[in-house]
Design an enzyme around this catalytic site. Sequence first.
Site, PDB file in Angstrom:
ATOM      1  N   GLU A 100       3.558  -4.804   7.987  1.00  0.00           N
ATOM      2  CA  GLU A 100       1.701  -4.705   8.018  1.00  0.00           C
ATOM      3  C   GLU A 100       1.619  -6.340   9.206  1.00  0.00           C
ATOM      4  OE1 GLU A 100       0.017  -4.556   4.628  1.00  0.00           O
ATOM      5  OE2 GLU A 100       0.956  -3.144   3.338  1.00  0.00           O
ATOM      6  N   GLU A 139       4.138  -4.436  -0.950  1.00  0.00           N
ATOM      7  CA  GLU A 139       4.238  -6.014  -1.729  1.00  0.00           C
ATOM      8  C   GLU A 139       4.955  -6.233  -3.597  1.00  0.00           C
ATOM      9  OE1 GLU A 139       1.348  -7.085   0.034  1.00  0.00           O
ATOM     10  OE2 GLU A 139       1.601  -7.071   1.741  1.00  0.00           O
TER      11      GLU A 139
END
Length: 675
Positions: free
Chosen positions: A316, A157
């Site tokens: 995710e 991320e």
Amino acid sequence: MTSRMPADVALRVPGIVYGADYNPEQWPEGVWAEDMRLMRVAGVNMLSVGVFSWALLEPAEGRYDFSRMDRILDMLHGNGIAANLATPTAAPPAWFFRAYPDALPVDRDGRTLSFGSRQTFCPSSPAYRQAALRIVETVADRYATHPALVMWHVHNEYGCHNAACYCDTSAAAFRTWLRVRYDNDLDRFNEAWGTSVWSQRYYSWDEILPPRATGADPNPMHRLDWKRFCSDELLSLYTAEREVLRRVAPDIPATTNFMVMRTIDALDYWRWAPHVDIVSNDHYVLADDPEAEVDIALSGDLVRSLGGGRPWLLMEHSTGAVNWQHVNRAKRPGEMYRNALAHVAHGADGIAFFQWRAAGIGAEQWHSAMLPHAGTDSQIWHDVVRLGTDLRALAEIRGSTGAARVAVVWDWDARWALELPSQPSGKLRYQDLVRDWYAPLWRAGIAVDFIRADDDLNDYRLVLVPSLYLVDDTAAANLTTYAEGGGTLAVGFHSGAVDENCHVRLGGYPGAFREVLGVRTDELFPLLPGRTVALAGDVPQGATASLWSERVRLIQAEAVVTFADGDLAGVPAVTRRGHGEGAAWYLATRPEPAALRHLLDRICREAGVHPEQPAAAGIEMVRRRGADADYLFLIDHAGGGGEVAANGVELLTGKPIEGFVVVPPGGAAVVREPR
Ligand code: GAL
């Protein structure tokens, strides 16, 4: 859609990917065998490993310990589970910052942050880059040929916690970036930034700083170019890692998990997507979102579009509560299942969670997981096993994609610029404006691609531009040509207002789109919070609008809706200009949902875009298109269940379908429709 991605590097995992982040280093090794057993029960076939393992892999600078990772990868391979092996660069170890304290980031107020969590480093730090590339190369050398390895999970991320650093090293990197952008021409730079305002002229590149805290409103271009720089700076870290991995292991695809969600806006993913082999995304439901399913659908369509229409991986999401919202609500019965299937419906070929086993320690000990603290005697575990079974039943949909005739323009530059300080209204939120327009299409089962304003638009019957405050001449001309050539174009308020340098397009609003829309606004009337204005015309009786209004004058358009009260009573609020077969619409306000739905229904109808079949209320309807069959996803978010016309085979039950399929209350059906 055409793909902008590099040549295919296939992911060697059959069927739909199912898995999670796996952090076995947080547990005694005695637990691992049980993990493997339960993963087989759940049907897990791929895990992201090593995401935050730098400190364990490199206990001191240049000294490595791969023993644990060797055992983990061997164990995964032995159990038939593929590894999405992370480069551990999102969490540099304590020793690194002790040795290189200058690599710590500095915030906007000049505070140096400390080691103590993750992603706390300066993206421009040479020491960080060097150390990161060294550990990447070492890991790649060791595991490139490991049989468990199927994909590289680069970093984690980007931009989640490290979007910007305001230190002197970053300042120097920012200047270098600016010199490239402005061809080393300081006059051009000053002109672009509009530095004749407030004594801001720069006489040397060295005078330029990051947009640190300052006394009054900052120069918008200072902020905007900073956003562009920060996205590019992180991208250069990604591509540097990617190059190392490609050199060492050319056949292994690489991804990095994007965050195309409401709260994070650090990266221009249109610029990132061409550099990943497979687009992947993380999506978390926000507790206060009354209709998170719309957010999931929008995010899925956007992620699929980033990959040029190709399937993507959900890297995710959560089985239940997260740990980072104000109050972390659990998911409602069946919500996790519906969330997961909705991601698949919008193009995901893989569903993964953060994380496999709920942590007993550390910052995320109250975050849900596939295997909760309570163990297997739990609702979450039951749901996880069921989801695994159902994803296996959907194996054949892998590789299928969407087929949309409607495109929605999405642009990070325009988003950043819209949300800068000094706007006529501080209440403008890009994602809300796009979602306003997306939601009614989603409800009607109308498939949508997201595009850039300068993309080829020929495949689309309808192009929607909910918000495009900033637009350059090329993109504006592209949209204009599309409408003038008979396409249907609809543009939202305050679009076309400024060019790529945030210079107002003079002569009346909506600047770049005045001509094609056939209107001219001489003054903007943003509405105060809580204020609404009545609408009259082709909208439901009693309809209102909020947030924004403008004094629009018709030049070559007709008024479809007018403001019915307030300062602008009688002034056009929604306009339409016919262009041969097509039309160009302007929505100069934010109509309430029912009114917007009514207008978009008409716009779609006129453009020849119809819902393919009426869906029962609350049942999401999406199609994926395969080589010789379509896959109709029906997901009941409302809880009432229903019957939907369909023929083929329902894949979750394996039953033939003739005439209609039953969608169980709160559940889903997926029908293979032969073509
Ligand atoms: C993500 C992150 C994961 C985990 C998760 C919790 O942003 O990538 O490592 O922290 O949030 O929701």
